[in-house]
Design an enzyme around this catalytic site. Structure first.
Site, mmCIF file in Angstrom:
data_model
loop_
_atom_site.group_PDB
_atom_site.id
_atom_site.type_symbol
_atom_site.label_atom_id
_atom_site.label_comp_id
_atom_site.label_asym_id
_atom_site.label_seq_id
_atom_site.Cartn_x
_atom_site.Cartn_y
_atom_site.Cartn_z
ATOM 1 N N LEU A 203 0.847 -1.190 0.000
ATOM 2 C CA LEU A 203 0.000 0.000 0.000
ATOM 3 C C LEU A 203 0.885 1.244 0.000
ATOM 4 O O LEU A 203 1.619 1.493 0.959
ATOM 5 C CB LEU A 203 -0.913 0.007 1.228
ATOM 6 N N GLY A 223 4.080 0.469 4.935
ATOM 7 C CA GLY A 223 5.481 0.818 5.175
ATOM 8 C C GLY A 223 5.667 1.480 6.530
ATOM 9 O O GLY A 223 5.083 2.528 6.799
ATOM 10 N N ASP A 227 9.236 9.698 8.105
ATOM 11 C CA ASP A 227 10.347 10.466 7.529
ATOM 12 C C ASP A 227 9.974 11.899 7.222
ATOM 13 O O ASP A 227 10.780 12.653 6.685
ATOM 14 C CB ASP A 227 10.824 9.788 6.243
ATOM 15 N N LEU A 249 -4.951 3.312 -1.403
ATOM 16 C CA LEU A 249 -6.331 3.365 -0.945
ATOM 17 C C LEU A 249 -7.120 4.353 -1.812
ATOM 18 O O LEU A 249 -6.557 5.349 -2.276
ATOM 19 C CB LEU A 249 -6.390 3.791 0.520
ATOM 20 N N LYS A 261 -1.675 13.387 0.574
ATOM 21 C CA LYS A 261 -2.415 12.154 0.797
ATOM 22 C C LYS A 261 -1.647 11.123 1.613
ATOM 23 O O LYS A 261 -2.176 10.062 1.908
ATOM 24 C CB LYS A 261 -2.801 11.523 -0.547
ATOM 25 N N LEU A 263 -0.487 9.209 4.638
ATOM 26 C CA LEU A 263 -1.054 9.009 5.968
ATOM 27 C C LEU A 263 -0.066 8.276 6.860
ATOM 28 O O LEU A 263 0.862 7.617 6.384
ATOM 29 C CB LEU A 263 -2.355 8.200 5.868
#
Length: 356
Positions: A203, A223, A227, A249, A261, A263
Site C-alpha cells: 500500500l 510501510g 520520515d 487506498l 495524501k 497518511l
C-alpha cells in the site's frame, strides 16, 4: 471580736480541708484509671469542671476549660460519626467493585467479535532512514495499531517484519511487554521472506493502482516509515524492486484534502479495520482521518465500478459537472472516438516509419 477572730481563723483551715479532699479525690481517681491513662485524664478534667476551682481563673483558662468540656461532651458523637463514615466508605467500595465488574462484562460482550483472515503487515525495514526520534514515533504508531486491532469488530492477522535494529532496541527498553502481545507475529525476516510474493500487495500513495476492495487471500503491506516526506516514493520503489503488487487506498475518490495524501501507519491500519466493519470506504475515511487534514467529501465520488476496467459506466445515473447522464455519455463517446482516431494515426505513422 474574739468570736470574729476565731471565725476568721477557721476559714483558712476549712479551705485547706476542702483542697485536701479534692486532691485526695484526684489521687484516688488516678489510681483507679492507671490501666487507661487517657480516660483518667479526661475524668480528672471533668471533675475539675464539676468541683470548681478555688484559685482565680483567667479568661484564657476559662475558655480552654470550656473547650475541653465541650470536647468531652461530643466524644460519643464523634465516635458515631466515624462509624458512619467507615460504613459509607465500605458501601462505596462495594458499589465501585460491582460497577467495574458490570463494565468489564459489558466490554466483553458489547459486540460479537468476528476475526477475519485478512493479513496486514507492518514493514519495518526502513530503520536506516530514520533517526531515533522518528523510531520512537513509529513505536507509538505500532502500539496504536495493536490496541485498535484488539478492540476491532473484525481484527486482522497482524505481522511485524524486519523487527530489529533501533526499533527493537527501543521497544525492549521502553515497552518490554511487547513479547506478550496477542494476535501479532513478530519476525526479524524481511516481508518478502516471511510471506509469498504473489500474496503481497504494498500500500503506497504513489501507486497508480487504486484498491477498490480487500482480498482475504492477500497480505497488505504498510510501510513502517516516519520520515516527514523526506524520502518520497521509497515504498513504491521498494515494491517495484521486490516485484510485488502495489496499490493505493481510494482516498481521492471519496475525500478532498488540503494536505498531502500520505497518511501515518496507524491511520492506514485503522482505515482498513473500519472498512472491514462498515464496508464503506467514505465512512471509513471520515471516521479515522484527523481534522487537521482538512478532509471534505469529494464533489463527485467515484464508485468502485468506475475504477474497474470491466465496469459498466453506462449504468451510472449521477450528474457530473452539471450535465445529465445522456449528455455525459455523449461526451464520453466523443472522447473515445477522438482517442481511437489518435491511436489510428499513431499506428499509421509507425507503419510509415517502418517502411522507410
Amino acid at each position: 471580736m474574739a468570736s470574729e477572730a476565731h471565725e476568721e481563723g477557721t476559714e483558712p483551715s476549712a479551705a485547706l480541708t476542702k483542697a485536701g479532699d479534692s486532691s485526695s479525690e484526684r489521687l484516688e481517681q488516678c489510681e483507679t484509671n492507671e490501666c487507661n491513662p487517657m480516660e483518667g485524664k479526661n475524668q480528672m478534667k471533668e471533675n475539675d469542671w464539676n468541683l470548681g476551682r478555688t484559685e482565680p481563673m483567667s479568661k484564657r483558662q476559662m475558655k480552654k476549660l470550656m473547650r475541653e468540656k465541650r470536647w468531652l461532651d461530643q466524644k460519643e458523637d464523634r465516635k458515631q460519626k466515624r462509624k458512619e463514615k467507615k460504613l459509607k466508605r465500605r458501601l462505596e467500595r462495594q458499589t465501585q467493585n460491582e460497577e467495574r465488574h458490570e463494565e468489564s462484562a459489558r466490554k466483553r460482550f458489547k459486540r460479537d467479535f468476528a476475526p477475519c483472515n485478512l493479513r496486514v503487515v507492518l514493514d519495518c525495514s526502513f530503520d536506516s532512514l530514520m533517526v531515533l526520534k522518528d523510531v520512537k514515533k513509529l513505536h507509538k504508531q505500532i502500539q496504536r495499531c495493536y490496541a485498535e486491532n484488539r478492540k476491532a469488530a473484525h481484527p486482522v492477522r497482524m505481522y511485524l517484519t524486519s523487527h530489529s535494529g533501533q526499533l527493537k532496541k527501543n521497544m525492549d527498553e521502553n515497552d518490554k511487554g511487547w513479547i506478550n502481545w496477542k494476535g501479532i507475529t513478530f519476525t526479524p525476516e524481511h516481508v518478502s521472506e516471511a510471506i509469498k510474493k504473489e500474496e503481497l500487495v504494498y500500500l503506497t500513495s504513489d501507486s497508480p493502482n487504486v484498491l477498490n476492495d480487500l482480498d482475504a487471500s492477500k497480505a497488505y503491506i504498510i510501510g513502517g516509515l516516519v520520515d516527514h516526506n523526506h524520502h518520497k516514493g521509497v515504498t513504491y520503489n521498494k515494491a517495484l524492486d521486490l516485484g510485488i503488487a502495489h496499490a493505493q487506498l481510494p482516498l481521492g475518490n471519496y475525500v478532498k484534502m488540503d494536505s498531502r495524501k500520505v497518511l501515518t501507519v496507524n491511520h492506514v491500519f485503522e482505515i482498513i479495520l473500519m472498512y472491514l466493519e462498515k464496508q464503506n470506504w467514505q465512512e471509513a475515511f471520515f471516521t479515522i482521518l484527523p481534522q487537521r487534514k482538512g478532509a471534505v467529501p469529494a464533489l463527485h465520488p467515484v464508485s468502485t465500478e468506475q475504477n474497474e476496467p470491466e465496469g459498466d459506466s453506462d449504468s451510472c445515473d449521477s450528474v457530473e459537472n452539471g450535465t445529465t447522464a445522456p449528455e455525459a455519455l455523449a461526451q464520453k463517446e466523443k472522447q473515445l472516438s477522438e482517442l481511437s482516431c489518435e491511436k489510428r494515426n499513431t499506428e499509421i505513422n509507425e507503419e510509415i516509419d517502418g517502411e522507410t
